[in-house]
Design a protein around this motif. Sequence first.
Motif, PDB file in Angstrom:
ATOM      1  N   ALA A  26       6.326  -8.139  -6.018  1.00  0.00           N
ATOM      2  CA  ALA A  26       5.699  -8.019  -4.690  1.00  0.00           C
ATOM      3  C   ALA A  26       6.628  -8.574  -3.611  1.00  0.00           C
ATOM      4  CB  ALA A  26       4.370  -8.772  -4.674  1.00  0.00           C
ATOM      5  N   CYS A  27       6.436  -8.101  -2.394  1.00  0.00           N
ATOM      6  CA  CYS A  27       7.204  -8.614  -1.254  1.00  0.00           C
ATOM      7  C   CYS A  27       6.914 -10.109  -1.099  1.00  0.00           C
ATOM      8  CB  CYS A  27       6.769  -7.953   0.058  1.00  0.00           C
ATOM      9  SG  CYS A  27       6.599  -6.176   0.007  1.00  0.00           S
ATOM     10  N   CYS A  30       3.250 -11.794  -0.112  1.00  0.00           N
ATOM     11  CA  CYS A  30       2.207 -10.784  -0.374  1.00  0.00           C
ATOM     12  C   CYS A  30       0.855 -11.449  -0.676  1.00  0.00           C
ATOM     13  CB  CYS A  30       2.628  -9.926  -1.559  1.00  0.00           C
ATOM     14  SG  CYS A  30       1.314  -8.826  -2.108  1.00  0.00           S
ATOM     15  N   CYS A  55      -0.356  -1.387  -4.787  1.00  0.00           N
ATOM     16  CA  CYS A  55       0.754  -2.333  -4.851  1.00  0.00           C
ATOM     17  C   CYS A  55       0.701  -3.234  -6.070  1.00  0.00           C
ATOM     18  CB  CYS A  55       0.812  -3.176  -3.581  1.00  0.00           C
ATOM     19  SG  CYS A  55       1.755  -2.360  -2.273  1.00  0.00           S
ATOM     20  N   MET A  56      -0.487  -3.751  -6.420  1.00  0.00           N
ATOM     21  CA  MET A  56      -0.531  -4.726  -7.512  1.00  0.00           C
ATOM     22  C   MET A  56      -0.172  -4.116  -8.858  1.00  0.00           C
ATOM     23  SD  MET A  56      -0.826  -7.544  -6.147  1.00  0.00           S
ATOM     24  CE  MET A  56      -0.010  -6.870  -4.731  1.00  0.00           C
ATOM     25  N   VAL A  59       3.777  -3.379  -8.584  1.00  0.00           N
ATOM     26  CA  VAL A  59       4.666  -4.541  -8.710  1.00  0.00           C
ATOM     27  C   VAL A  59       4.434  -5.305 -10.010  1.00  0.00           C
ATOM     28  CG1 VAL A  59       4.758  -4.802  -6.190  1.00  0.00           C
ATOM     29  CG2 VAL A  59       3.200  -6.267  -7.514  1.00  0.00           C
ATOM     30  N   ASN A 135      -5.825  -5.153   2.099  1.00  0.00           N
ATOM     31  CA  ASN A 135      -4.720  -5.322   3.060  1.00  0.00           C
ATOM     32  C   ASN A 135      -4.816  -4.266   4.169  1.00  0.00           C
ATOM     33  OD1 ASN A 135      -3.785  -3.044   1.702  1.00  0.00           O
ATOM     34  ND2 ASN A 135      -2.458  -4.249   0.366  1.00  0.00           N
ATOM     35  N   MET A 139      -0.878   0.606   1.320  1.00  0.00           N
ATOM     36  CA  MET A 139       0.443   0.010   1.532  1.00  0.00           C
ATOM     37  C   MET A 139       1.498   0.576   0.599  1.00  0.00           C
ATOM     38  SD  MET A 139       0.070  -1.685   4.093  1.00  0.00           S
ATOM     39  CE  MET A 139      -1.056  -2.625   5.111  1.00  0.00           C
ATOM     40  N   CYS A 219      -0.616  -8.627   4.245  1.00  0.00           N
ATOM     41  CA  CYS A 219       0.525  -7.827   3.786  1.00  0.00           C
ATOM     42  C   CYS A 219       1.593  -7.867   4.880  1.00  0.00           C
ATOM     43  CB  CYS A 219       0.063  -6.385   3.540  1.00  0.00           C
ATOM     44  SG  CYS A 219       1.412  -5.204   3.351  1.00  0.00           S
ATOM     45  N   PRO A 220       2.563  -8.791   4.781  1.00  0.00           N
ATOM     46  CA  PRO A 220       3.567  -8.935   5.840  1.00  0.00           C
ATOM     47  C   PRO A 220       4.299  -7.618   6.133  1.00  0.00           C
ATOM     48  CG  PRO A 220       3.925 -10.572   4.083  1.00  0.00           C
ATOM     49  CD  PRO A 220       2.742  -9.752   3.684  1.00  0.00           C
ATOM     50  N   THR A 221       4.517  -6.830   5.086  1.00  0.00           N
ATOM     51  CA  THR A 221       5.266  -5.576   5.259  1.00  0.00           C
ATOM     52  C   THR A 221       4.490  -4.571   6.102  1.00  0.00           C
ATOM     53  OG1 THR A 221       6.152  -6.007   3.065  1.00  0.00           O
ATOM     54  CG2 THR A 221       6.518  -3.790   3.955  1.00  0.00           C
TER      55      THR A 221
HETATM   56  S1  SF4 Z   1       3.674  -3.829   0.738  1.00  0.00           S
HETATM   57 FE1  SF4 Z   1       2.186  -5.454   1.228  1.00  0.00          FE
HETATM   58  S2  SF4 Z   1       0.619  -5.385  -0.401  1.00  0.00           S
HETATM   59 FE2  SF4 Z   1       2.435  -4.256  -1.107  1.00  0.00          FE
HETATM   60  S3  SF4 Z   1       3.628  -5.757  -2.294  1.00  0.00           S
HETATM   61 FE3  SF4 Z   1       4.426  -5.759  -0.191  1.00  0.00          FE
HETATM   62  S4  SF4 Z   1       3.272  -7.381   0.879  1.00  0.00           S
HETATM   63 FE4  SF4 Z   1       2.151  -6.887  -1.025  1.00  0.00          FE
END
Ligand code: SF4
Length: 304
Positions: A26-27, A30, A55-56, A59, A135, A139, A219-221
Motif C-alpha cells: 500500500a502507499c 494508506c 486496493c487491499m 496490495v 476511501n 482508488m 487515501c493520501p493518493t
Molecule cells: S491508492 Fe489509496 S487506498 Fe489504495 S493503497 Fe494507495 S493510499 Fe491505500
Amino acid sequence: MNNMLAIPKVNVKNMTDKEFFYGHKACAGCGGSIAVRLALKVLGERTFAALPAGCMSAVGFIYPQMAFNINALITTFPGAASMGSGIAVGAKAIGLKDFKTVVIAGDGGTADIGFQALSGMIDRNDDVLYICYDNEAYMNTGIQKSGLTPYGTKTTTTPTGKNLPGSVTHKKNLFEIIAAHDIAYAATASIGYPQDFINKVNKAKHTKGTSFIHVYASCPTGWGTPTETSVDIAKEAVDCGLIFLAEYENGEYKLNRNPKNFKSVNDYLAKQGRFKHMSDRDIEIVSSNRDKKWERMRKHWLQK
Ligand code: SF4
Ligand SMILES: Cc1ncc(C[n+]2csc(CCOP(=O)(O)OP(=O)(O)O)c2C)c(N)n1
Ligand SMILES: [Mg+2]
C-alpha cells in the motif's frame, strides 16, 4: 444482544503483538491498510478473510508474497459477501469451531458493485463480519467516483473545471441502508478514532449473525493529502461532523460521539486536493446538509 454481555476488552496495551497484515504494497499513509491491520489484530489468527478487487486485495496478494498471515482469498468483485457466507457455512459444516469470517471491501465494492450479495447475506443473517473501508472512491483503478463519494469531490469521472463542480451526487447513507435490514450489529468508525474502531470490531467478533462496520479510511493518493496526516484527517472528518460515529443493535441506533461544537468544515476540505476547487456555495451545501443530518440523528438516536 445477550451474547455481548462479557466480551473481553481489547486495547493497544493488551492487543496481540502478532501481525496479520504486513509486507503489503500500500502507499505510505494508506488508511485502508491501517484499518485492515487493526481489525485483524482484534479478530486473531482463526480468521478467514475474503476480499474483492480493490486496493487491499491488490496490495495484499502479490504472488509469491502474501501479506495476509491468516487464511485469505480474493473473491469476484460483486460476490465478496456470498463468498464470506460460503466460507462461514462451509467451515461450520466440516466441524470447525472458534473461527470468524470477515469480508473486507472498499466503498465501491460495498455500496455499488457488491451490494446485492451483501444485502442477501444480511437477510440470511449469515455469521460473517463485513468491513467496508471507505476511501470515498474507486482508488485501485485510478480514483473514479463511487456511491460513497461525497458532494463536490474531484475524481477522474467527476472532473472539475469552469462549469464542472466535481461530484454532483451526495454520499449514500450506507449505515442506515444496512441498519434497515435489521442487522444483528452495525457501526460506523474512523481510523482517526482507533480505540473506537477496535471496540466495534471486538463487538462484531462476538456477535452471532451478520455484523457490518463502515470505517472511514483516508487515501493520501486519491485525496491529495500528505501521507503523515492520514490519521489526523480521518479524525478531523469526525470532528467537523461530516463523518459520524454510531452503532445499531437490538433494533436501535446509538450516537457514540455528539460534539457540542463542530470543527470547521472549510478547514477540513481545504486540506485536501480533491476539494480545493469548491466554491463557497458548494461548501455551504455541504455544511447545511451536515446540520440537517445531525438534527435528525440527535432527535432520534440519542439515548433518553
Ligand atoms: S491508492 Fe489509496 S487506498 Fe489504495 S493503497 Fe494507495 S493510499 Fe491505500
Ligand atoms: C466486475 C469488476 N468491475 C470492475 C473491476 C475493476 N476494479 C478493480 S478494483 C476497482 C476499484 C475498487 O474500488 P473500491 O471498492 O472503492 O476499493 P479501493 O480500490 O478504493 O480500495 C475496480 C473498479 C473489476 N475488477 N471487476
Ligand atoms: Mg474505495
